[in-house]
Design a protein around this motif. Structure first.
Motif, PDB file in Angstrom:
ATOM      1  N   PRO A   1       0.826  -1.219   0.000  1.00 49.86           N
ATOM      2  CA  PRO A   1       0.000   0.000   0.000  1.00 49.86           C
ATOM      3  C   PRO A   1       0.857   1.264   0.000  1.00 49.86           C
ATOM      4  O   PRO A   1       1.876   1.344   0.688  1.00 49.86           O
ATOM      5  CB  PRO A   1      -0.810  -0.115   1.299  1.00 49.86           C
ATOM      6  CG  PRO A   1      -0.809  -1.570   1.634  1.00 49.86           C
ATOM      7  CD  PRO A   1       0.521  -2.087   1.169  1.00 49.86           C
ATOM      8  N   GLN A   2       0.434   2.240  -0.782  1.00 45.80           N
ATOM      9  CA  GLN A   2       1.151   3.505  -0.858  1.00 45.80           C
ATOM     10  C   GLN A   2       0.907   4.337   0.401  1.00 45.80           C
ATOM     11  O   GLN A   2      -0.233   4.545   0.806  1.00 45.80           O
ATOM     12  CB  GLN A   2       0.695   4.301  -2.087  1.00 45.80           C
ATOM     13  CG  GLN A   2       1.287   5.694  -2.199  1.00 45.80           C
ATOM     14  CD  GLN A   2       2.794   5.692  -2.380  1.00 45.80           C
ATOM     15  OE1 GLN A   2       3.305   4.990  -3.242  1.00 45.80           O
ATOM     16  NE2 GLN A   2       3.504   6.459  -1.557  1.00 45.80           N
ATOM     17  N   ARG A   3       1.979   4.797   1.025  1.00 44.06           N
ATOM     18  CA  ARG A   3       1.852   5.661   2.200  1.00 44.06           C
ATOM     19  C   ARG A   3       1.391   7.046   1.759  1.00 44.06           C
ATOM     20  O   ARG A   3       1.908   7.609   0.792  1.00 44.06           O
ATOM     21  CB  ARG A   3       3.190   5.754   2.929  1.00 44.06           C
ATOM     22  CG  ARG A   3       3.195   6.749   4.070  1.00 44.06           C
ATOM     23  CD  ARG A   3       4.435   6.613   4.921  1.00 44.06           C
ATOM     24  NE  ARG A   3       4.275   5.542   5.905  1.00 44.06           N
ATOM     25  CZ  ARG A   3       5.172   4.609   6.147  1.00 44.06           C
ATOM     26  NH1 ARG A   3       6.281   4.569   5.447  1.00 44.06           N
ATOM     27  NH2 ARG A   3       4.953   3.709   7.082  1.00 44.06           N
ATOM     28  N   ALA A   4       0.394   7.578   2.486  1.00 45.84           N
ATOM     29  CA  ALA A   4      -0.161   8.887   2.151  1.00 45.84           C
ATOM     30  C   ALA A   4       0.237   9.930   3.200  1.00 45.84           C
ATOM     31  O   ALA A   4       0.642   9.589   4.329  1.00 45.84           O
ATOM     32  CB  ALA A   4      -1.691   8.798   2.063  1.00 45.84           C
ATOM     33  N   TYR A   5       0.119  11.173   2.834  1.00 45.82           N
ATOM     34  CA  TYR A   5       0.363  12.288   3.750  1.00 45.82           C
ATOM     35  C   TYR A   5      -0.721  12.290   4.826  1.00 45.82           C
ATOM     36  O   TYR A   5      -1.910  12.380   4.524  1.00 45.82           O
ATOM     37  CB  TYR A   5       0.346  13.588   2.962  1.00 45.82           C
ATOM     38  CG  TYR A   5       0.525  14.857   3.764  1.00 45.82           C
ATOM     39  CD1 TYR A   5       1.612  15.008   4.625  1.00 45.82           C
ATOM     40  CD2 TYR A   5      -0.378  15.915   3.640  1.00 45.82           C
ATOM     41  CE1 TYR A   5       1.796  16.189   5.346  1.00 45.82           C
ATOM     42  CE2 TYR A   5      -0.204  17.101   4.343  1.00 45.82           C
ATOM     43  CZ  TYR A   5       0.884  17.228   5.201  1.00 45.82           C
ATOM     44  OH  TYR A   5       1.057  18.395   5.902  1.00 45.82           O
ATOM     45  N   ASP A   6      -0.336  12.148   6.085  1.00 37.12           N
ATOM     46  CA  ASP A   6      -1.306  12.060   7.179  1.00 37.12           C
ATOM     47  C   ASP A   6      -0.703  12.697   8.428  1.00 37.12           C
ATOM     48  O   ASP A   6      -0.213  12.018   9.330  1.00 37.12           O
ATOM     49  CB  ASP A   6      -1.677  10.600   7.448  1.00 37.12           C
ATOM     50  CG  ASP A   6      -2.898  10.452   8.348  1.00 37.12           C
ATOM     51  OD1 ASP A   6      -3.207  11.418   9.078  1.00 37.12           O
ATOM     52  OD2 ASP A   6      -3.513   9.367   8.343  1.00 37.12           O
ATOM     53  N   PRO A   7      -0.747  14.041   8.525  1.00 35.46           N
ATOM     54  CA  PRO A   7      -0.146  14.721   9.680  1.00 35.46           C
ATOM     55  C   PRO A   7      -0.831  14.377  10.998  1.00 35.46           C
ATOM     56  O   PRO A   7      -0.176  14.389  12.053  1.00 35.46           O
ATOM     57  CB  PRO A   7      -0.282  16.203   9.333  1.00 35.46           C
ATOM     58  CG  PRO A   7      -1.350  16.273   8.294  1.00 35.46           C
ATOM     59  CD  PRO A   7      -1.266  14.996   7.533  1.00 35.46           C
ATOM     60  N   ASP A   8      -2.127  14.058  10.968  1.00 40.28           N
ATOM     61  CA  ASP A   8      -2.816  13.698  12.209  1.00 40.28           C
ATOM     62  C   ASP A   8      -2.288  12.373  12.760  1.00 40.28           C
ATOM     63  O   ASP A   8      -2.061  12.242  13.970  1.00 40.28           O
ATOM     64  CB  ASP A   8      -4.326  13.605  11.957  1.00 40.28           C
ATOM     65  CG  ASP A   8      -4.954  14.959  11.675  1.00 40.28           C
ATOM     66  OD1 ASP A   8      -4.403  15.978  12.134  1.00 40.28           O
ATOM     67  OD2 ASP A   8      -5.985  15.014  10.977  1.00 40.28           O
TER      68      ASP A   8
END
Length: 539
Positions: A357-364
């Motif tokens: 799975p592609q890691r996504a931008y997730d600042p939370d």
């Protein structure tokens, strides 16, 4: 059916082909679309359209990433200066062809036993050093042993890990060597393309004569100064085709403005890297051809896993989640890149694990991981330099802005270009690095992720990853091997210490008067660093 405009269109296509701006495939496609038969189009390509190589002239090229501290020792090669220069005056056992396949260099042919634990390499009998001596098995053995702990000598070579499974290298007659391994390695001939494994003359005691600068490559060194420039002339006894230029001049131009100005003014005939933000502008200049080659080259941000706060996997993953890769590709790479997923395996390499799975931008989520690690309000420094890649400093600044949403403060440290890879990389705990492409995932992982690799830039240690690396190397079942690489990718992504925002295209430029073949190697910039020996001037 041809129309009245067909002759003019074909003339334009022919001119584009002569200038190296169009591939054979596109020439054929456009010609057939214009109503020309495939047979006629083929004749046009081989006849009037595609210029044939011509000898002569001085080829001048400006390069990025060259240090005054570089040396001729192949075990210490790290900068583009050492890599580009090595591909001109030295040769290797095998090479990457422009179409991405494996081809012969000093080794004219090779074969393995049933379990790939023993490889035999035949030496090209035309291979000759610049001092007139033929390349012998003794030279091959010394060149490989330079990177091994052997004969009581301890090597300091960065390529030591690549040859760690080699138990013996022995001559077989006067025209071959046999490499014996402790375990099977189906990729050994590919590994031999690594730029550290240059072929140099052997000394009488079996050590390597790398100091003299004598090689068996397409050009021989006339004079030069590290970090400044090198002058070379054609080696008339080179064993392969090419080396069409009489002489070549390699200029170290670390400053991107100086590099591009030299190309625009005609002071150089090619440059190894252009600023992506000026790519569209340069493309308007009919005197310049831009090459934009997808590759397995990568931009990495290694974190020292043995140094706080990076010794905590939650902190490492928080920093990965705080990176908006799509924005970096859009604003820094101007689309000339493939998104990364924090494992050093590109879609341009075999066994690509598309199931991860592609890691996504997730600042939370990054904030939550930092809280779990007791590292809320994290403040760190990230070192980079202009010479790392086009837009490197801007990329670091943009990443720092992205990370603020996760409560992370990143202080961007702009390091000097000169000495970056000797004084900053591998020494400071969080840096930005540009990696050239490697032909297979095994070569890449062995060089930079294996537990004892000299270039394990993140100092990551993962027992399961290293077990799989050994198993995959010897696995001849391709499906099973792919499964192993998928598991290794997942381990690197979720536990590893390297953030990989993207795999960068190789974007460089040449004068329209410089001609090339149908394909460009994706192993390094400048046609796999071999442009000076593969290209030629238009007649």
């Amino acid at each position: 059916m041809p129309n009245k405009k067909t002759p003019q269109l074909i003339d334009r296509l022919a001119e584009e082909a002569r200038l190296g701006r169009i591939s054979r495939r596109d020439f054929m496609s456009y010609s057939v679309a214009a109503g020309v038969t495939a047979a006629t189009a083929t004749g046009l390509w081989t006849g009037s359209a595609k210029a044939q190589p011509k000898s002569g002239g001085t080829f001048r090229f400006g390069i990025h990433d060259g240090n005054t501290s570089d040396t001729h020792d192949p075990g210490t090669y790290a900068t583009r200066q050492t890599i580009y220069l090595a591909h001109q005056y030295r040769s290797f056992m095998t090479l990457i062809e422009p179409d991405g396949s494996l081809g012969p260099d000093v080794a004219s042919e090779w074969s393995a036993n049933a379990d790939a634990t023993e490889w035999t390499f035949k030496i090209n009998q035309r291979a000759t050093f610049h001092n007139g001596n033929k390349v012998t098995p003794a030279d091959i053995i010394a060149s490989m042993n330079h990177h091994r702990d052997v004969g009581g000598r301890k090597t300091t070579s960065a390529a030591k890990a690549l040859l760690s499974s080699v138990t013996e290298i022995a001559a077989m007659g006067d025209d071959a060597v046999v490499v014996t391994l402790s375990g099977g390695n189906a990729d050994l001939p590919w590994l031999m393309t690594d730029y550290h494994l240059a072929i140099c003359p052997a000394n009488a005691d079996g050590t390597l004569d790398w100091q003299s600068g004598v090689g068996c490559g397409p050009y021989k060194i006339e004079n030069g100064e590290w970090g400044v420039r090198w002058s070379l002339s054609r080696h008339d006894d080179w064993h392969l085709e090419g080396a069409y230029f009489d002489t070549i001049e390699m200029l170290v131009l670390n400053d991107p403005n100086a590099r591009q100005t030299a190309l625009v003014t005609g002071d150089v005939d090619a440059v190894s890297l252009i600023e992506l933000k000026t790519m569209a502008l340069l493309q308007r200049d009919p005197r310049i051809v831009i090459e934009n080659v997808p590759s397995a080259g990568a931009i990495t941000m290694p974190m020292h896993c043995d140094t706080a706060p990076f010794d905590n996997a939650d902190v490492r993953n928080a920093l990965k989640l705080a990176c908006n890769r799509e924005e970096l590709i859009e604003k820094i790479a101007f689309g000339a890149a493939t998104i990364g997923n924090d494992f050093h395996h590109s879609p341009a390499q075999p066994y690509w694990p598309d199931s991860v799975p592609q890691r996504a931008y997730d600042p939370d989520e990054a904030k939550a991981l930092l809280k779990k690690a007791g590292a809320e309000g994290l403040t760190i420094s990230l070192s980079t330099a202009d010479s790392v890649f086009s837009g490197a400093v801007d990329a670091a600044v943009l990443y720092a802005e992205q990370a603020k949403a996760a409560g992370i403060t990143i202080n961007v440290v702009r390091e000097p270009n000169d000495g970056y890879y000797s004084d900053v990389w591998l020494k400071k705990p969080f840096t930005m690095v540009s990696w050239g492409a490697r032909p297979t995932p095994d070569v890449m992982y062995t060089l930079a992720y294996k537990d004892d690799a000299a270039w394990n830039e993140s100092r990551w240690q993962n027992e399961r990853f290293n077990e799989l690396l050994v198993q995959a190397k010897a696995e001849l079942d391709q499906s099973r091997r792919a499964e192993m690489y998928a598991e290794m990718a997942t381990l690197a992504r979720d536990d590893g210490g390297t953030l990989i925002p993207f795999f960068n295209n190789f974007v460089y430029a040449r004068s329209a008067k410089v001609q090339r073949g149908d394909n460009l190697a994706a192993s390094w910039e400048l046609d796999g660093a071999r442009g000076p020996s593969r290209w030629w001037f238009a007649g």
